[in-house]
Design a protein around this motif. Structure first.
Motif, short mmCIF file in Angstrom:
data_model
loop_
_atom_site.label_atom_id
_atom_site.label_comp_id
_atom_site.label_asym_id
_atom_site.label_seq_id
_atom_site.Cartn_x
_atom_site.Cartn_y
_atom_site.Cartn_z
N ALA A 25 0.83 -1.20 0.00
CA ALA A 25 0.00 0.00 0.00
C ALA A 25 0.87 1.26 0.00
CB ALA A 25 -0.94 0.00 1.21
N THR A 26 1.97 1.22 0.73
CA THR A 26 2.87 2.37 0.76
C THR A 26 3.49 2.61 -0.61
OG1 THR A 26 3.40 1.99 3.10
CG2 THR A 26 4.94 3.34 1.84
N TRP B 259 14.37 -9.26 17.48
CA TRP B 259 15.63 -9.36 18.22
C TRP B 259 15.42 -8.91 19.66
CZ3 TRP B 259 19.97 -11.28 19.55
CH2 TRP B 259 20.94 -10.57 20.25
N TYR B 260 15.89 -9.71 20.55
CA TYR B 260 15.95 -9.43 21.99
C TYR B 260 14.64 -8.88 22.56
CZ TYR B 260 19.34 -9.96 25.68
OH TYR B 260 20.04 -10.46 26.76
N ARG B 261 13.60 -9.73 22.41
CA ARG B 261 12.27 -9.44 22.96
C ARG B 261 11.61 -8.22 22.32
NH1 ARG B 261 15.43 -10.36 27.70
NH2 ARG B 261 15.14 -12.46 28.54
N GLN B 262 12.02 -7.89 21.11
CA GLN B 262 11.39 -6.79 20.39
C GLN B 262 11.22 -7.18 18.93
OE1 GLN B 262 12.72 -2.71 21.35
NE2 GLN B 262 14.19 -3.64 22.76
N ILE B 263 10.17 -6.62 18.31
CA ILE B 263 9.90 -6.88 16.90
C ILE B 263 9.68 -5.56 16.18
CG2 ILE B 263 7.42 -7.20 17.38
CD1 ILE B 263 7.34 -9.14 14.99
N TRP B 264 10.23 -5.48 14.97
CA TRP B 264 10.04 -4.29 14.12
C TRP B 264 9.25 -4.68 12.89
CZ3 TRP B 264 10.95 -3.15 9.05
CH2 TRP B 264 10.87 -1.80 8.67
N MET B 265 8.20 -3.90 12.62
CA MET B 265 7.46 -4.03 11.36
C MET B 265 7.31 -2.65 10.76
SD MET B 265 4.56 -6.98 11.95
CE MET B 265 3.81 -6.30 13.41
N PRO B 266 7.23 -2.54 9.42
CA PRO B 266 7.21 -1.21 8.79
C PRO B 266 6.02 -0.35 9.20
CG PRO B 266 6.69 -2.96 7.20
CD PRO B 266 7.21 -3.62 8.43
N GLN C 133 -5.38 3.96 -0.36
CA GLN C 133 -4.18 3.31 0.16
C GLN C 133 -3.90 3.71 1.60
OE1 GLN C 133 -2.99 0.84 -1.38
NE2 GLN C 133 -4.23 1.24 -3.21
N LEU C 134 -4.22 4.94 1.97
CA LEU C 134 -4.07 5.35 3.37
C LEU C 134 -4.99 4.54 4.27
CD1 LEU C 134 -3.78 9.23 2.98
CD2 LEU C 134 -2.02 7.69 3.84
N ALA C 135 -6.19 4.23 3.77
CA ALA C 135 -7.11 3.39 4.54
C ALA C 135 -6.56 1.97 4.69
CB ALA C 135 -8.48 3.36 3.85
N VAL C 136 -5.94 1.46 3.62
CA VAL C 136 -5.34 0.12 3.70
C VAL C 136 -4.20 0.12 4.71
CG1 VAL C 136 -4.00 -1.61 2.43
CG2 VAL C 136 -5.97 -0.50 1.35
N ILE C 137 -3.36 1.14 4.68
CA ILE C 137 -2.23 1.24 5.62
C ILE C 137 -2.74 1.27 7.06
CG2 ILE C 137 -0.40 2.79 6.43
CD1 ILE C 137 0.05 3.55 3.48
N ALA C 138 -3.80 2.05 7.30
CA ALA C 138 -4.36 2.12 8.66
C ALA C 138 -4.92 0.77 9.09
CB ALA C 138 -5.46 3.19 8.70
N LYS C 139 -5.58 0.08 8.15
CA LYS C 139 -6.15 -1.25 8.46
C LYS C 139 -5.05 -2.26 8.78
CE LYS C 139 -9.24 -4.64 8.45
NZ LYS C 139 -8.36 -5.81 8.39
N LYS C 140 -3.97 -2.26 7.99
CA LYS C 140 -2.88 -3.19 8.23
C LYS C 140 -2.18 -2.90 9.56
CE LYS C 140 -3.59 -5.54 4.57
NZ LYS C 140 -4.16 -6.90 4.69
#
Length: 320
Positions: free
Chosen positions: A41-42, A287-294, A146-153
């Motif tokens: 979407a981005t 990594w180390y009890r943390q997760i990164w997602m875009p 697409q902004l609505a899709v980003i918010a939903k995801k």
């Protein structure tokens, strides 16, 4: 004198080739869908903004041409009015000779052609302006979509994260992380669909070209400790060749939480992939009890108390 009895030495257990599974199947599927949806979407949003910008510049040129043509036709109309609205017949009847008659007739034909072309060009240019405005309106609608899709995801990701922690965290960010060479994209900027077609240098399996590129870029940046990518069993991205586990310990995946230099190594590797996420096509990092997602950034992650489950002995990378 008898020789002293030999003291038995316990063999050192070999480091496992893989730390194990990453969370539950349903959770991984949500992470994958949410991150992939956000990235797609981005990309569509950025392409739409680029098209809108190009259309805006095009519209400016068209509107400037409309003003110019309108001014030219206005001059013709004013001149015709000043001369008493001369008609073709009156100009011909005032000709003093046959030659003058022919000359005036030719001149009238040229004027008619010129003025007709100008009028047709003005009409067509105005139509172009209307089409450009309509196209801009469509791009605005696309961006809202697409902004609505980003918010939903993002909502989907946050609901999934709530089951494993999910609170905002400081994460691992290093402004001095080296830049990676960008992975190939389609001509429109989207990521090409890839399958598990490349020999995995870390196992006997396969990985995607984009995963191999991310792996090689990390090694080029100095991250050369034990890594395991393809995994035949389980779910998630490993069996698809779209994930790698990077040991924080120099000797492999230890059944203990990383400390000291090992933890620093993991911190720096996670930071490297976050800084280059858009260049490489990173789906998520744990990594180390943390997760990164875009769509969410760094969040807390509770995948279990063991070093493998908590990801305190390895950095997990998933690719789009």
């Amino acid at each position: 004198m008898a020789a002293p009895a030999a003291v038995p030495v316990s063999p050192v257990a070999a480091a496992p080739s893989s730390p194990g599974d990453e969370g539950g199947k349903s959770l991984r599927e949500v992470f994958e869908a949410a991150s992939k949806g956000h990235i797609e979407a981005t990309n569509k949003l950025e392409k739409s903004k680029k098209r809108q910008s190009d259309l805006g510049l095009q519209l400016e040129l068209i509107e400037a041409r409309v003003q110019s043509l309108s001014a030219e036709l206005g001059t013709v109309a004013a001149e015709s009015y000043r001369l008493g609205r001369l008609t073709p017949m009156s100009m011909l009847l005032n000709s003093a000779s046959p030659d003058a008659f022919l000359e005036r007739a030719a001149g009238l034909d040229v004027l008619a052609q010129r003025d007709g072309r100008k009028l047709r060009e003005l009409i067509e240019t105005r139509d172009q302006a209307d089409r450009a405005k309509a196209a801009i309106d469509n791009e605005v609608k696309e961006q809202k979509k697409q902004l609505a899709v980003i918010a939903k995801k993002k909502q989907d990701a946050e609901r999934a994260l709530a089951t494993v922690g999910g609170s905002p965290s400081g994460g691992f960010i290093n402004a001095n992380s080296p830049l990676a060479k960008p992975a190939p994209r389609n001509s429109d900027g989207s990521w090409p669909n890839e399958s598990c077609t490349i020999d995995d240098p870390t196992t006997g399996g396969c990985i995607t070209p984009r995963t191999l590129h991310a792996y090689n870029q990390a090694r080029a940046a100095g991250f050369k400790r034990h890594t395991s990518c393809h995994r035949s069993g389980g779910g998630g991205e490993h069996p698809k060749g779209q994930a790698c586990d990077f040991s924080s310990g120099a000797e492999g995946f230890k059944n203990s939480h990383a400390t000291g230099g090992d933890r620093t190594y993991g911190n720096n590797l996670a930071s490297f992939y976050i800084k280059n996420a858009n260049r490489l096509g990173v789906l998520y990092v744990i990594w180390y009890r943390q997760i990164w997602m875009p769509g969410t950034g760094w969040r807390s992650y509770s995948g279990g108390s063991s070093p493998a489950g908590a990801h305190t002995n390895h950095v997990h990378l998933s690719m789009i």
